[in-house]
Scaffold this motif. Structure first.
Motif, PDB file in Angstrom:
ATOM      1  N   LEU A 191       0.952  -1.240  -0.278  1.00 30.18           N
ATOM      2  CA  LEU A 191      -0.018  -0.123   0.151  1.00 30.18           C
ATOM      3  C   LEU A 191       1.161   0.728  -0.260  1.00 30.18           C
ATOM      4  CD1 LEU A 191      -2.710   1.870   0.107  1.00 30.18           C
ATOM      5  CD2 LEU A 191      -2.508   1.688   2.820  1.00 30.18           C
ATOM      6  N   MET A 192       2.476   1.350   0.471  1.00 25.66           N
ATOM      7  CA  MET A 192       2.348   2.530   0.997  1.00 25.66           C
ATOM      8  C   MET A 192       3.335   2.321  -0.477  1.00 25.66           C
ATOM      9  SD  MET A 192       5.196   1.629   4.689  1.00 25.66           S
ATOM     10  CE  MET A 192       6.172   3.046   4.303  1.00 25.66           C
ATOM     11  N   LEU A 193       4.580   1.367  -0.832  1.00 28.06           N
ATOM     12  CA  LEU A 193       4.332   1.508  -2.926  1.00 28.06           C
ATOM     13  C   LEU A 193       3.555   2.512  -3.598  1.00 28.06           C
ATOM     14  CD1 LEU A 193       7.292   0.767  -3.837  1.00 28.06           C
ATOM     15  CD2 LEU A 193       6.140  -0.964  -4.672  1.00 28.06           C
ATOM     16  N   PHE A 194       1.991   1.907  -2.865  1.00 32.09           N
ATOM     17  CA  PHE A 194       1.369   2.805  -4.569  1.00 32.09           C
ATOM     18  C   PHE A 194       0.697   3.277  -3.671  1.00 32.09           C
ATOM     19  CE2 PHE A 194      -4.010   3.606  -4.617  1.00 32.09           C
ATOM     20  CZ  PHE A 194      -3.473   3.094  -6.517  1.00 32.09           C
ATOM     21  N   LEU A 195       1.120   4.290  -3.337  1.00 32.78           N
ATOM     22  CA  LEU A 195       0.529   5.794  -2.783  1.00 32.78           C
ATOM     23  C   LEU A 195       2.094   6.792  -2.689  1.00 32.78           C
ATOM     24  CD1 LEU A 195      -0.831   5.464   0.577  1.00 32.78           C
ATOM     25  CD2 LEU A 195      -1.889   6.225  -1.116  1.00 32.78           C
ATOM     26  N   TRP A 196       3.276   5.963  -3.086  1.00 35.79           N
ATOM     27  CA  TRP A 196       4.306   6.713  -3.084  1.00 35.79           C
ATOM     28  C   TRP A 196       4.345   6.973  -4.835  1.00 35.79           C
ATOM     29  CZ3 TRP A 196       8.001   9.243  -1.106  1.00 35.79           C
ATOM     30  CH2 TRP A 196       9.049   9.680  -1.806  1.00 35.79           C
ATOM     31  N   GLU A 197       3.964   5.484  -5.387  1.00 38.39           N
ATOM     32  CA  GLU A 197       4.184   5.231  -7.195  1.00 38.39           C
ATOM     33  C   GLU A 197       3.328   6.917  -7.556  1.00 38.39           C
ATOM     34  OE1 GLU A 197       3.178   1.977  -7.589  1.00 38.39           O
ATOM     35  OE2 GLU A 197       5.546   1.295  -8.034  1.00 38.39           O
ATOM     36  N   ARG A 198       2.234   7.502  -6.890  1.00 34.91           N
ATOM     37  CA  ARG A 198       1.147   8.317  -6.818  1.00 34.91           C
ATOM     38  C   ARG A 198       1.220   9.764  -6.015  1.00 34.91           C
ATOM     39  NH1 ARG A 198       0.218   2.975  -7.721  1.00 34.91           N
ATOM     40  NH2 ARG A 198      -1.253   2.663  -9.233  1.00 34.91           N
ATOM     41  N   ARG A 199       2.411   9.580  -5.974  1.00 30.77           N
ATOM     42  CA  ARG A 199       3.267  11.338  -4.701  1.00 30.77           C
ATOM     43  C   ARG A 199       2.209  12.408  -5.696  1.00 30.77           C
ATOM     44  NH1 ARG A 199       7.487   8.664  -5.930  1.00 30.77           N
ATOM     45  NH2 ARG A 199       9.210   9.883  -6.682  1.00 30.77           N
ATOM     46  N   GLU A 200       3.079  12.000  -6.863  1.00 30.13           N
ATOM     47  CA  GLU A 200       2.982  12.976  -7.653  1.00 30.13           C
ATOM     48  C   GLU A 200       1.935  14.097  -8.086  1.00 30.13           C
ATOM     49  OE1 GLU A 200       5.466  15.445  -8.369  1.00 30.13           O
ATOM     50  OE2 GLU A 200       7.239  14.159  -7.889  1.00 30.13           O
ATOM     51  N   THR A 201       0.760  13.411  -7.931  1.00 32.90           N
ATOM     52  CA  THR A 201      -1.262  13.321  -8.505  1.00 32.90           C
ATOM     53  C   THR A 201      -1.855  13.986  -7.241  1.00 32.90           C
ATOM     54  OG1 THR A 201      -1.202  12.054 -10.081  1.00 32.90           O
ATOM     55  CG2 THR A 201      -3.080  12.831  -9.060  1.00 32.90           C
ATOM     56  N   ILE A 202      -1.401  12.755  -5.443  1.00 37.50           N
ATOM     57  CA  ILE A 202      -2.151  12.863  -4.702  1.00 37.50           C
ATOM     58  C   ILE A 202      -0.841  14.548  -3.965  1.00 37.50           C
ATOM     59  CG2 ILE A 202      -2.034  12.309  -2.086  1.00 37.50           C
ATOM     60  CD1 ILE A 202      -1.532   9.613  -3.563  1.00 37.50           C
ATOM     61  N   PHE A 203      -0.140  15.679  -4.328  1.00 42.40           N
ATOM     62  CA  PHE A 203       0.525  15.824  -4.044  1.00 42.40           C
ATOM     63  C   PHE A 203       0.568  17.141  -4.825  1.00 42.40           C
ATOM     64  CE2 PHE A 203       1.965  12.465  -0.889  1.00 42.40           C
ATOM     65  CZ  PHE A 203       2.094  13.878   0.426  1.00 42.40           C
TER      66      PHE A 203
END
Length: 317
Positions: A191-203
């Motif tokens: 889950l952390m890896l999933f979120l990290w790979e999408r960090r530019e979109t999230i932030f």
């Protein structure tokens, strides 16, 4: 083996009792009074809190830390938050090191934390909403005090939030990689890896300013009047720092926060960013992993409910 266990327990108990007596002597020397231990109030990840009372009935709280070099930081955090927050923050009397153990003596505020207060779960909906509103307004009073930089007050400060937070999050991810082969932690790491790979979109949306945050403003660190269901104080900041103001919000849906509607009430009362749900979920997962890496304790009572909230907070990403 039972004999050795009993002997070890007695030795440890003797050491603990000697430490408590030495701490009590330090308290009495500071106040020029005669206090006696009343009871142990509780314990958590950073240490234990005991109550001491003098003959006149005055009660103080004494925090005894597990780690060294923590008391001065917490004293500084509490004093900074007291200047900003409309909710009561305990006053600090003094800090010291006794027999190699850090202590902090502070004002005692009578109340029950909002996670373990059983009455909360039976309170009328209107009372829960009133409590959530008082929490939201208290949190917002901290977050509306604008700062200009991001980062640890003791270290380097940054102009951009992600310049500080992304390296910190990447370090947490790398630390959890070591545990990714173990069944209990595999889902968390993925889950952390999933979120990290999408960090530019999230932030994608930058925080408009920084705020000096409490760092651990969860229901356990909110004291309530158990009968009136009223907020009395915020306690126990943990590594407070200059952050995206919305970093403070993820704790509001942890523990009993969801049942009390703390997070949703905050979003109803105050403006938030477009991606606030996604950001707060990212913060929550990475913060719990960071706590595990620093203490060796995974708070499953917090983490397991978080895992079930992925669809609600992340949706289609």
């Amino acid at each position: 083996m039972p004999f050795l266990f009993i002997m070890a327990k007695k030795i440890f108990s003797g050491i603990q009792n000697n430490l408590l007596q030495n701490i009590l002597s330090e308290v009495n020397d500071y106040f020029g009074d005669t206090f006696a231990w009343k009871k142990r109030l509780g314990k958590g990840g950073s240490g234990q809190v005991y109550l001491a009372e003098n003959k006149g009935g005055r009660i103080i709280a004494v925090k005894i830390y597990r780690e060294q070099n923590r008391c001065e930081q917490e004293k500084s955090d509490l004093e900074s938050l007291r200047k900003k927050c409309t909710v009561k923050i305990p006053d600090v009397y003094f800090t010291s090191t006794v027999s190699g153990t850090d202590i902090l003596a502070m004002e005692y505020i009578d109340g029950v934390n909002a996670w373990k207060n059983i009455r909360i779960y039976f309170a009328l909906k209107e009372k829960r909403k009133a409590f959530a509103e008082s929490v939201a307004k208290g949190v917002n009073s901290i977050l509306t005090v604008r700062e200009s930089k991001f980062g640890d007050p003791k270290g380097e400060l940054y102009d951009e939030w992600t310049d500080y937070y992304f390296p910190r999050a990447e370090k947490i991810l790398e630390g959890m990689k070591e545990y990714s082969g173990k069944f209990a932690y595999r889902r968390i790491y993925r889950l952390m890896l999933f979120l990290w790979e999408r960090r530019e979109t999230i932030f994608a949306e930058k925080p408009p300013y920084s705020a000096f945050i409490h760092g651990d403003l969860c229901p356990m660190n909110m004291l309530a009047d158990p009968r009136k269901m009223e907020l009395k104080a915020f306690i126990d900041p943990f590594d407070a720092f200059y952050a995206d103001p919305e970093y403070e919000l993820f704790q509001l849906f942890c523990q009993s926060g969801d049942f009390l509607g703390l997070y949703e009430e905050y979003k109803t009362l105050f403006p938030v960013s477009v991606n606030v749900d996604k950001k707060c979920y990212f913060y929550a997962i990475f913060a719990e992993a960071e706590y595990f890496l620093s203490t060796g304790r995974m708070l499953w009572a917090v983490v397991l409910p978080l895992l079930t909230k992925k669809r609600r907070f992340i949706g289609k990403l």
